[in-house]
Every structure is written in C-alpha cells, then in structure tokens.
Design a protein around this motif. Structure first.
Motif, PDB file in Angstrom:
ATOM      1  N   PHE A 123       0.818  -1.214   0.000  1.00 37.86           N
ATOM      2  CA  PHE A 123       0.000   0.000   0.000  1.00 37.86           C
ATOM      3  C   PHE A 123       0.855   1.270   0.000  1.00 37.86           C
ATOM      4  O   PHE A 123       1.778   1.418   0.803  1.00 37.86           O
ATOM      5  CB  PHE A 123      -0.935   0.015   1.222  1.00 37.86           C
ATOM      6  CG  PHE A 123      -1.821   1.223   1.242  1.00 37.86           C
ATOM      7  CD1 PHE A 123      -3.056   1.207   0.618  1.00 37.86           C
ATOM      8  CD2 PHE A 123      -1.409   2.401   1.858  1.00 37.86           C
ATOM      9  CE1 PHE A 123      -3.872   2.327   0.611  1.00 37.86           C
ATOM     10  CE2 PHE A 123      -2.218   3.534   1.857  1.00 37.86           C
ATOM     11  CZ  PHE A 123      -3.451   3.491   1.229  1.00 37.86           C
ATOM     12  N   PHE A 172      -4.534  16.470   4.647  1.00 37.74           N
ATOM     13  CA  PHE A 172      -4.644  15.590   3.486  1.00 37.74           C
ATOM     14  C   PHE A 172      -5.997  14.905   3.447  1.00 37.74           C
ATOM     15  O   PHE A 172      -6.803  15.024   4.365  1.00 37.74           O
ATOM     16  CB  PHE A 172      -3.492  14.582   3.477  1.00 37.74           C
ATOM     17  CG  PHE A 172      -3.580  13.496   4.524  1.00 37.74           C
ATOM     18  CD1 PHE A 172      -4.137  12.260   4.222  1.00 37.74           C
ATOM     19  CD2 PHE A 172      -3.093  13.693   5.804  1.00 37.74           C
ATOM     20  CE1 PHE A 172      -4.209  11.243   5.167  1.00 37.74           C
ATOM     21  CE2 PHE A 172      -3.160  12.680   6.760  1.00 37.74           C
ATOM     22  CZ  PHE A 172      -3.731  11.452   6.429  1.00 37.74           C
ATOM     23  N   GLY A 190      -7.932  11.061   1.910  1.00 33.04           N
ATOM     24  CA  GLY A 190      -7.756   9.724   1.332  1.00 33.04           C
ATOM     25  C   GLY A 190      -9.057   9.393   0.645  1.00 33.04           C
ATOM     26  O   GLY A 190     -10.123   9.498   1.253  1.00 33.04           O
ATOM     27  N   TYR A 206      -6.043   4.531  -5.032  1.00 33.03           N
ATOM     28  CA  TYR A 206      -6.089   5.351  -3.816  1.00 33.03           C
ATOM     29  C   TYR A 206      -5.634   6.760  -4.205  1.00 33.03           C
ATOM     30  O   TYR A 206      -4.590   6.929  -4.862  1.00 33.03           O
ATOM     31  CB  TYR A 206      -5.172   4.759  -2.742  1.00 33.03           C
ATOM     32  CG  TYR A 206      -5.255   5.517  -1.436  1.00 33.03           C
ATOM     33  CD1 TYR A 206      -6.341   5.335  -0.578  1.00 33.03           C
ATOM     34  CD2 TYR A 206      -4.267   6.413  -1.064  1.00 33.03           C
ATOM     35  CE1 TYR A 206      -6.432   6.030   0.624  1.00 33.03           C
ATOM     36  CE2 TYR A 206      -4.356   7.111   0.133  1.00 33.03           C
ATOM     37  CZ  TYR A 206      -5.437   6.913   0.972  1.00 33.03           C
ATOM     38  OH  TYR A 206      -5.521   7.614   2.154  1.00 33.03           O
ATOM     39  N   ARG A 248      -4.653  10.633  -3.093  1.00 33.73           N
ATOM     40  CA  ARG A 248      -4.149  11.389  -1.946  1.00 33.73           C
ATOM     41  C   ARG A 248      -4.006  12.867  -2.304  1.00 33.73           C
ATOM     42  O   ARG A 248      -2.980  13.295  -2.829  1.00 33.73           O
ATOM     43  CB  ARG A 248      -2.810  10.779  -1.519  1.00 33.73           C
ATOM     44  CG  ARG A 248      -2.030  11.542  -0.456  1.00 33.73           C
ATOM     45  CD  ARG A 248      -2.812  11.828   0.795  1.00 33.73           C
ATOM     46  NE  ARG A 248      -3.281  10.668   1.513  1.00 33.73           N
ATOM     47  CZ  ARG A 248      -2.593   9.978   2.419  1.00 33.73           C
ATOM     48  NH1 ARG A 248      -1.380  10.338   2.719  1.00 33.73           N
ATOM     49  NH2 ARG A 248      -3.146   8.967   3.056  1.00 33.73           N
ATOM     50  N   TYR A 275      -5.170  -3.206   2.280  1.00 31.68           N
ATOM     51  CA  TYR A 275      -4.351  -2.486   3.248  1.00 31.68           C
ATOM     52  C   TYR A 275      -3.853  -3.450   4.330  1.00 31.68           C
ATOM     53  O   TYR A 275      -2.688  -3.435   4.694  1.00 31.68           O
ATOM     54  CB  TYR A 275      -5.191  -1.376   3.894  1.00 31.68           C
ATOM     55  CG  TYR A 275      -4.387  -0.356   4.662  1.00 31.68           C
ATOM     56  CD1 TYR A 275      -3.773   0.700   3.998  1.00 31.68           C
ATOM     57  CD2 TYR A 275      -4.241  -0.433   6.039  1.00 31.68           C
ATOM     58  CE1 TYR A 275      -3.035   1.645   4.699  1.00 31.68           C
ATOM     59  CE2 TYR A 275      -3.511   0.507   6.745  1.00 31.68           C
ATOM     60  CZ  TYR A 275      -2.906   1.545   6.072  1.00 31.68           C
ATOM     61  OH  TYR A 275      -2.182   2.475   6.767  1.00 31.68           O
ATOM     62  N   TYR A 314      -1.326  11.957  12.562  1.00 34.35           N
ATOM     63  CA  TYR A 314      -0.810  10.640  12.189  1.00 34.35           C
ATOM     64  C   TYR A 314       0.606  10.476  12.755  1.00 34.35           C
ATOM     65  O   TYR A 314       0.945   9.422  13.289  1.00 34.35           O
ATOM     66  CB  TYR A 314      -0.878  10.461  10.662  1.00 34.35           C
ATOM     67  CG  TYR A 314      -2.342  10.432  10.227  1.00 34.35           C
ATOM     68  CD1 TYR A 314      -3.003   9.229  10.020  1.00 34.35           C
ATOM     69  CD2 TYR A 314      -3.081  11.612  10.113  1.00 34.35           C
ATOM     70  CE1 TYR A 314      -4.351   9.205   9.699  1.00 34.35           C
ATOM     71  CE2 TYR A 314      -4.427  11.595   9.798  1.00 34.35           C
ATOM     72  CZ  TYR A 314      -5.060  10.392   9.588  1.00 34.35           C
ATOM     73  OH  TYR A 314      -6.392  10.364   9.287  1.00 34.35           O
ATOM     74  N   GLY A 336     -12.748   2.736   6.993  1.00 29.67           N
ATOM     75  CA  GLY A 336     -11.903   3.846   6.540  1.00 29.67           C
ATOM     76  C   GLY A 336     -11.710   3.702   5.035  1.00 29.67           C
ATOM     77  O   GLY A 336     -11.962   2.627   4.485  1.00 29.67           O
ATOM     78  N   THR A 337     -11.245   4.754   4.403  1.00 30.28           N
ATOM     79  CA  THR A 337     -11.086   4.687   2.950  1.00 30.28           C
ATOM     80  C   THR A 337     -10.101   3.598   2.553  1.00 30.28           C
ATOM     81  O   THR A 337     -10.382   2.792   1.672  1.00 30.28           O
ATOM     82  CB  THR A 337     -10.597   6.041   2.412  1.00 30.28           C
ATOM     83  OG1 THR A 337     -11.593   6.999   2.733  1.00 30.28           O
ATOM     84  CG2 THR A 337     -10.390   6.005   0.912  1.00 30.28           C
TER      85      THR A 337
HETATM   86  C1  COI Z   1      -7.534   6.474   4.846  1.00 30.39           C
HETATM   87  O1  COI Z   1      -8.245   5.495   5.122  1.00 30.39           O
HETATM   88  O2  COI Z   1      -7.615   7.124   3.810  1.00 30.39           O
HETATM   89  C2  COI Z   1      -6.585   6.918   5.811  1.00 30.39           C
HETATM   90  O3  COI Z   1      -6.579   8.052   6.177  1.00 30.39           O
HETATM   91  C3  COI Z   1      -5.603   5.972   6.224  1.00 30.39           C
HETATM   92  C4  COI Z   1      -4.301   6.435   5.717  1.00 30.39           C
HETATM   93  C5  COI Z   1      -3.601   7.162   6.776  1.00 30.39           C
HETATM   94  C6  COI Z   1      -3.547   5.382   5.013  1.00 30.39           C
END
Ligand code: COI
Length: 354
Positions: A21, A66, A68, A132, A134, A164, A194, A294-295
C-alpha cells in the motif's frame, strides 16, 4: 489547466500482483500553488520530485492536511470516483482548522477528474483493486517564523492499491497515549495527528497488535477510533459507533456504512461507547462483531480486542453484518448495482493537452 504528459508511462514496469500500500505511484500528479493571497493555475505534470528549501515551513511546523479517497473501475472500464464532494468538503474543513486557505471546488473537482482520466489505466478492474487518491495541502513558504504560511501547495497523487491489511486485525485498547484532545485537531485530517500516533502504534506492533483503540484523552474510558479508522461494535443485533466530536474523524466510509445499515433495517446507534460496556457485552456473549471502517481499508473485521491483560476474541460469523455491509458498499463503488445515493462519479476529461 496545463497538462504535460509523461514521455513514457511506467505502467508496464509495475508488478500488480504485489502492491504494498502507498508505495507505487501513477504517472502524473496535480499541482496548484497559493501565493499573494490566491490559488494559481492548475498543472498536471509527470509524477516526480518537487523542489523544497530546508526552510520550507511545513518541515518545521507540520502545517499540512490531506485526504484519502478511492476510485474504482466498472465493467465498461469507466473510472468511478467515490464521494469526491465529501472528500473535497472535508479537506477544506481540515484546512480551516489548520489555518490553510480553502481550495476552490473547481480546482479540486475538475483537477481530480482530469488527473484520473489521464491515469485511468492505473486503476484495475479485477477484484480488490482500486486507485487510492491522496490530495494534500502544505505550507510551502520559506520561513521558520512560527505562524501560518504565506504560500501553500495543493497536490494530488494517486496509487494503485490492493488490500491495506490481511483479512482481520488484532487491536489493543490504549490507556496512556492519546490521539486527540477536546478542542484539538482530531476531527481534521491533519498530518500531525498521524505522526503523533506512530510511536504508540509501534509499541502496540511490538506486542503483536496491528493497531490501538484510541480512548478519550481525559479518562481513557470512552472509545474513539481504531488506529486510522472509525470503529464499530455489534452488540446483539445493534451496530454502535462512537458519536462524532472534535477528537473523532468524520469518516466518509463511516457515513456510508451508517446509510447502508439503516437502509437495510439495521439499528445503528451513534453515541458514546465506554470500554466497560464492551467488556460487559463480551462477558454476556452479546459482543458479536467489532470492525473498523476507513477509505484505505473499506471495512475490516477485528478478530480480537485486548484490554490490559485480557484478550477478547471475536469469532468470524456466517451472518457477519460487517461483511454484508462491505459487499453492499463495494457493489456501489464498482458500479455493480444502481447507485441510489449518488455517491459515484465518472472521471471525465475536459482539458486540452499541451
Ligand atoms: C484512509 O483510510 O484514507 C486513511 O486516512 C488511512 C491512511 C492514513 C492510510
């Protein structure tokens, strides 16, 4: 929008069967700079290094937020972006809290569409794959004064991904360290949240756990999140997830699961959940499932929760609600069923390439 295409795609150099990941990046990235009080022109460029001086503010004060998010391929090879307006809104909510100027909607949405249309081949249709996404903003002025920056960069990068975690995870309830406090930035997707979680998580990893369950910062009595995810408990036939407050991230997957569960006739409670309630439910045999959303993970079953010296083992169920809800969500994300919620959007290109 200015688009400079990569002279050669790296796609055929990537082994899609092993995709750790977040370590493989698609061919292009989007960049937009904030200077003199305004966001400038959007550029899409080949993915690559960005120049930064050692005095760049984010390196000193962590002023950075940020998002996700994910995109999926449907059977027609079209890219479906999941709930992009929600991620856009949440990024700006985080930005406001970190004193970062908000990104205009057309920069985020149009830029994202264009970037994804260009790197569409990086998103595979096969089961378990997604792209994914970001998006992030950071303080980019060269200045070490402890104040909000006068300049920022908004960047979007994307990574092809598979899973993940494995099929389930083991977690431990954290009672000394705190992820977020009342009045702090826990609700925001701030980079520093984080960073602060890594040390306690590393200790939990060394003791054989994948993640920690964060508890409230005052008494460590109430459950907040699990690692980087929102957390859920099935007690009897009810689903319970901690209610949102300023130390809990407003998960978009969390919100989607609430909608899907309620529309399937499942009773969902969003409220404070104490550690002792979970211990009692386990002892009475009523704690049927624990899972994270979670994403990055979508929905992940939690196979054990450890509290001090006691391990609560949660057996996988035939009629698991978390698996059923995950399948419903994934069917929408991949366009396999009609999206009655309006959550998916096709990535469409509008710009000209120079
Ligand atoms: C997400 O699920 O998008 C998160 O924020 C986890 C990420 C820190 C990998």
């Amino acid at each position: 929008m200015k688009i400079k295409k990569a002279s050669q795609s790296r796609l055929n150099t990537i082994d899609f069967s092993t995709l750790p990941f977040g370590t493989v990046f698609s061919d292009h990235m989007l960049i937009c700079n904030y200077k003199d009080g305004k966001w400038g022109n959007v550029e899409i460029l080949p993915y690559g290094p960005i120049e930064m001086n050692p005095g760049t503010q984010v390196l000193h004060y962590g002023q950075s937020v940020f998002e996700g998010m994910k995109a999926f391929k449907n059977t027609k090879n079209e890219m479906l972006i999941f709930r992009k307006y929600e991620n856009f809104k949440r990024l700006n909510k985080s930005a406001v809290r970190l004193s970062i100027p908000e990104i205009p909607e057309d920069i985020f949405i149009k830029g994202l569409d264009e970037l994804l249309a260009l790197d569409s081949d990086w998103c595979k249709f096969e089961d378990g794959y997604s792209l994914y996404i970001r998006p992030f903003i950071f303080a980019s002025a060269e200045c070490v004064k402890a104040s909000s920056s006068a300049e920022y960069k908004f960047i979007i990068i994307t990574c092809p991904t598979k899973k993940y975690y494995g099929d389930s995870i083991d977690i431990v309830i954290e009672e000394s360290f705190t992820r977020a406090a009342k009045g702090g930035v826990g609700f925001a997707k701030a980079a520093g949240n984080y960073a602060a979680s890594f040390y306690p998580t590393k200790q939990a990893n060394a003791n054989g756990f994948h993640q920690v369950i964060w508890t409230d910062s005052i008494e460590h009595k109430y459950i907040e999140e699990a690692g980087t995810m929102n957390i859920w408990f099935r007690i009897g036939d009810k689903l319970i997830t901690p209610e949102l407050n300023d130390s809990i991230l407003e998960g978009i997957t969390r919100d989607s699961i609430i909608r899907l569960a309620e529309d399937s006739g499942i009773n969902v409670e969003q409220r404070r959940v104490s550690v002792s309630e979970i211990l009692n439910a386990y002892q009475s045999g009523e704690l049927k499932e624990v899972f994270g959303t979670g994403t990055a993970v979508t929905v992940i079953p939690i196979s054990s929760v450890t509290y001090r010296k006691d391990k609560m083992t949660i057996e996988a169920l035939e009629d698991s609600l978390s698996i059923q809800l995950k399948q419903k969500l994934q069917a929408i994300q991949k366009g396999e069923v009609k999206d009655i919620y309006g959550w998916t959007h096709k990535a469409a290109s509008t710009a000209s390439i120079i």
